[in-house]
Design a protein around this motif. Structure first.
Motif, short mmCIF file in Angstrom:
data_model
loop_
_atom_site.label_atom_id
_atom_site.label_comp_id
_atom_site.label_asym_id
_atom_site.label_seq_id
_atom_site.Cartn_x
_atom_site.Cartn_y
_atom_site.Cartn_z
N ASP A 174 0.84 -1.11 -0.12
CA ASP A 174 -0.07 0.02 0.24
C ASP A 174 0.63 1.27 -0.13
N THR A 175 2.17 1.05 1.06
CA THR A 175 2.97 2.71 0.64
C THR A 175 3.77 2.50 -0.77
N ARG A 182 2.02 3.55 -3.96
CA ARG A 182 1.28 4.89 -3.67
C ARG A 182 2.48 5.79 -4.35
N GLU A 183 3.65 5.62 -4.46
CA GLU A 183 5.07 6.63 -4.28
C GLU A 183 4.58 6.76 -5.72
N LEU A 186 -7.33 6.68 -7.14
CA LEU A 186 -6.70 6.27 -5.49
C LEU A 186 -6.72 4.75 -5.07
N PRO A 214 -4.53 1.79 -5.12
CA PRO A 214 -2.84 1.19 -5.85
C PRO A 214 -2.81 0.73 -6.23
N ARG A 217 2.21 10.59 -10.86
CA ARG A 217 1.95 12.06 -10.29
C ARG A 217 2.84 12.83 -10.10
#
Length: 320
Positions: A176-177, A180-181, A269, A271, A302
């Protein structure tokens, strides 16, 4: 009762293996595979031609280990996840209480397309966690770039050693981390030239026409059609769920077509978007999942100016 992996562990037990000799590879892999067969567990190998040949030669005749076509399995990340989930579901339905797989990404994935394969290695920690799977992912340190090995340490919770231990990875980062990077998109050399087409706020029909018009007959017809579907889905997503302005840029080369679609929004949103179909009805999730299975390479980024998704049809491994 599950065997081999710690008895208290449930779900997916994901193990990396970094080796620097063929003997070290076999010292870990052969006991892993024979242990699975001895325990009555469905046991599979999805390795490249060279390493697969080494392992096959090291196993006794009639070992019971089943070999999968590694090159076909690892064609595209989302397709690999879908195929493995189907295989795992079949084995569980047949009564398997634990399954073992050793799978190896082709060395071609270590270059321009590594960004989405790094996301694959991270996402499968979640994607396979509803199955009793113990898998091992070997990486040859003689041929694997340092940057790739750094990502391997971040996407594998533990590593196997030649003495049979499983040691925690110092670099482990929860998916999840990790997912999202903001990972930079490695630029395609063709993007150093002005785009062939620039469209602002294009309709899906205009986007489809731009791809058809850019095709010079250099790509397979199926590749072009798949890109048309993908571009239409992504433009539709950007118009419906992104923020204005939506821009499409297209580059046409001798062996590929590259299309980027950007908008001023934050992007999906979820991931796992693209690698898994959205299970929560997230906007645009299905379209991005289709795109990941349709293109030769997909990158997403992003940044302060918004979200960009780049799609490639044809050769995803360009040279300057």
């Amino acid at each position: 009762m599950r065997t081999g992996a710690p008895a208290q562990h449930r779900g997916y037990y994901h193990v990396g293996l970094q080796y620097d000799t063929d003997d070290e590879l076999l010292a870990v892999v052969v006991p892993f595979l024979l242990g699975g067969v001895e325990a009555g567990e469905p046991t599979f190998v999805a390795l490249g031609e060279r390493t697969g040949g080494l392992v096959r030669a090291a196993l006794p005749a009639g070992s019971g280990v089943r070999f999968l076509p590694g090159g076909e399995v690892y064609a595209r990340p989302a397709a690999a996840i879908r195929a493995y989930r189907e295989l795992l579901a079949e084995q569980v339905a047949a009564g398997a209480e634990q399954i073992r797989i050793i799978g190896e990404l082709p060395t071609t994935t270590f270059g321009a397309t590594w960004d989405w394969w790094a996301r694959y290695e991270s996402a499968i920690n979640h994607a396979y966690d509803d199955f009793p799977l113990w898998s091992m992912c070997p990486y040859d340190t003689r041929t694997t770039p340092a940057a790739v090995l750094a990502d391997v340490a971040r996407t594998h919770p533990r590593f196997a050693t030649a003495d049979g231990l499983h040691v925690p990875s110092d670099g482990w980062t929860a998916p999840d981390t990790f997912l999202r990077e903001a990972r930079p998109i490695p630029p395609d050399p063709i993007q150093e030239t002005p785009p062939t087409v620039v469209l602002v706020e294009p309709t899906p029909a205009e986007a489809r026409s731009a791809v058809y018009d850019a095709d010079r007959g250099q790509l397979k017809e199926d590749d072009v059609e798949d890109l048309v579907v993908a571009v239409s889905e992504i433009v539709t997503n950007a118009l419906r769920h992104g923020r204005s302005p939506v821009r499409l840029r297209l580059w046409a080369g001798d062996d590929r077509i590259v299309v980027s679609v950007s908008d001023a929004g934050p992007g999906p949103l979820d991931p796992y978007a693209g690698l898994l179909p959205a299970s929560d009805g997230s906007p645009g999730g299905l379209g991005l999942w289709i795109t990941y299975q349709s293109c030769s390479h997909v990158s997403l980024h992003r940044g302060p100016d918004g979200f960009t998704l780049r799609m490639t049809a044809g050769n995803p491994h360009p040279t300057r």
